[in-house]
Design a protein around this motif. Sequence first.
Motif, short mmCIF file in Angstrom:
data_model
loop_
_atom_site.label_atom_id
_atom_site.label_comp_id
_atom_site.label_asym_id
_atom_site.label_seq_id
_atom_site.Cartn_x
_atom_site.Cartn_y
_atom_site.Cartn_z
N LYS A 142 48.22 48.51 62.06
CA LYS A 142 49.19 47.39 62.02
C LYS A 142 48.68 46.15 62.73
N ASP A 143 47.95 46.39 63.83
CA ASP A 143 47.47 45.23 64.60
C ASP A 143 46.22 44.60 63.99
N GLY A 144 45.77 45.16 62.84
CA GLY A 144 44.67 44.52 62.12
C GLY A 144 43.28 44.92 62.62
N VAL A 145 43.22 45.74 63.68
CA VAL A 145 41.91 46.18 64.16
C VAL A 145 41.61 47.52 63.51
N PRO A 146 40.50 47.65 62.75
CA PRO A 146 40.20 48.94 62.16
C PRO A 146 40.17 50.01 63.25
N ASP A 147 40.75 51.15 62.93
CA ASP A 147 40.91 52.17 63.97
C ASP A 147 39.59 52.91 64.17
N SER A 148 38.84 52.47 65.12
CA SER A 148 37.51 53.03 65.32
C SER A 148 37.57 54.46 65.83
N THR A 149 38.76 54.94 66.22
CA THR A 149 38.82 56.35 66.57
C THR A 149 39.14 57.21 65.35
N HIS A 150 39.33 56.59 64.18
CA HIS A 150 39.54 57.39 62.97
C HIS A 150 38.52 57.15 61.88
N ASP B 251 27.79 54.04 64.93
CA ASP B 251 28.75 54.30 66.00
C ASP B 251 28.58 53.28 67.13
N TYR B 252 29.68 53.02 67.85
CA TYR B 252 29.62 52.13 69.02
C TYR B 252 29.00 52.87 70.21
N PRO B 253 28.53 52.16 71.24
CA PRO B 253 27.92 52.83 72.39
C PRO B 253 28.97 53.57 73.24
N HIS B 254 28.53 54.63 73.86
CA HIS B 254 29.41 55.46 74.70
C HIS B 254 28.94 55.41 76.15
N TYR B 255 29.89 55.57 77.06
CA TYR B 255 29.58 55.60 78.50
C TYR B 255 30.38 56.71 79.15
N THR B 256 29.83 57.29 80.23
CA THR B 256 30.59 58.24 81.03
C THR B 256 30.33 57.93 82.50
N ARG B 257 30.89 58.72 83.41
CA ARG B 257 30.69 58.45 84.83
C ARG B 257 29.24 58.68 85.26
N PRO B 258 28.72 58.01 86.24
CA PRO B 258 29.41 57.09 87.14
C PRO B 258 29.63 55.70 86.52
N ALA B 259 30.59 54.96 87.05
CA ALA B 259 30.92 53.63 86.53
C ALA B 259 29.77 52.64 86.75
N GLU B 260 28.94 52.92 87.78
CA GLU B 260 27.76 52.08 88.00
C GLU B 260 26.55 53.00 88.11
N PHE B 261 25.48 52.69 87.40
CA PHE B 261 24.26 53.52 87.42
C PHE B 261 23.05 52.61 87.49
N ILE C 284 40.12 47.88 73.91
CA ILE C 284 39.01 48.85 73.80
C ILE C 284 38.61 49.02 72.34
N ARG C 285 39.62 49.12 71.45
CA ARG C 285 39.29 49.30 70.03
C ARG C 285 38.59 48.07 69.47
N LYS C 286 39.04 46.90 69.89
CA LYS C 286 38.40 45.65 69.44
C LYS C 286 36.94 45.62 69.90
N TRP C 287 36.74 45.95 71.17
CA TRP C 287 35.39 45.92 71.75
C TRP C 287 34.49 46.92 71.00
N ARG C 288 35.01 48.12 70.78
CA ARG C 288 34.19 49.14 70.09
C ARG C 288 33.85 48.71 68.68
N ARG C 289 34.81 48.10 67.99
CA ARG C 289 34.56 47.62 66.64
C ARG C 289 33.44 46.58 66.65
N GLN C 290 33.51 45.67 67.59
CA GLN C 290 32.48 44.61 67.64
C GLN C 290 31.12 45.19 68.01
N GLN C 291 31.13 46.18 68.90
CA GLN C 291 29.86 46.82 69.28
C GLN C 291 29.26 47.57 68.08
N ALA C 292 30.12 48.25 67.30
CA ALA C 292 29.64 48.96 66.11
C ALA C 292 29.07 47.96 65.10
#
Length: 290
Positions: free
Chosen positions: A198-206, A213-223, A240-248
């Motif tokens: 509905k918000d017009g952002v393709p659902d990158s989790t579906h 694919d967009y880049p993934h990160y896990t802990r630690p928050a700084e490396f 987050i969805r907007k950012w992931r879409r743009q990264q993809a």
Amino acid sequence: MPYYQRVRFDILTIFPEFFASPLAHGVLKRAIASNLVEVLTHDLRAFTHDRHRTVDDRPFGGGEGMVLKPGPIYDCFQTLDIAPKPARNTAKETVILLSAQGRSFTQTISHDLAACDRVVLLCGRYEGIDERINTLLCDRELSIGDYVLSGGELAAAVVLDAVVRLLPGVLGNPDSSRNESFSPEASQSSINTAALTKDGVPDSTHLSGGLLDYPHYTRPAEFLGLEVPEVLQNGDHLAIRKWRRQQALAKTWRNRPDLLARAALTREDRDFLATLDNLEKQNTTHNPSS
Ligand code: ADE
């Protein structure tokens, strides 16, 4: 998404022990242990009749290298209880030759194979196999990429892995295999409006919409001085969805621009890609040598 059931793989090879390691680790190991897939390897040398267990011979017409003889492959195949080629329902039972001369193996083919009951993988070696085996027994010839391996075993392991992880119950989260790069749901649609929320952002989790694919990160928050992008840490799911879409989009634009022509893109996506193009043009104008 079609309903997949248990698949039986038969791998015909002169190196059955090659598969011990891939079958004994990770997703494949768990899928076999859970009875979601059955993998049988068949040693072609067991179907030879001479003292040296000869599986290869010199090519007719001369030339480099050796060719796998048809006899042992044919005799091995007869033990598998697969329908003869003219009577075969290839949506259920299929025989594949792995070779550098094959059609490109894709995620769409992985899904087709995951819907089969039986998949036979024939590993070529040396310069190839006697072509009459291809004619008589094989439904398709697949290559895993534009490079020449020393045999089909590595390619068979790649196909096996790509198919098994699609079977229901193999991966913990069924979405993990659906959302990723090359998902046929994503790449077959030209403009897939189901991918829009509905918000017009393709659902990158579906649906990734045929993008990498967009880049993934896990802990630690700084490396080593590198921070995880702020947007991923603040819980704003639309951002987050907007950012992931743009990264993809950016990753696809950089690494696989050929995929963009077939991807499901919104107006906003196209605007974003245009800014990437413009930035690149500006960079090359200012640094003509780069
Ligand atoms: N055998 C040799 N090279 C191959 C390739 N690229 N794909 C599949 N099988 C092969």
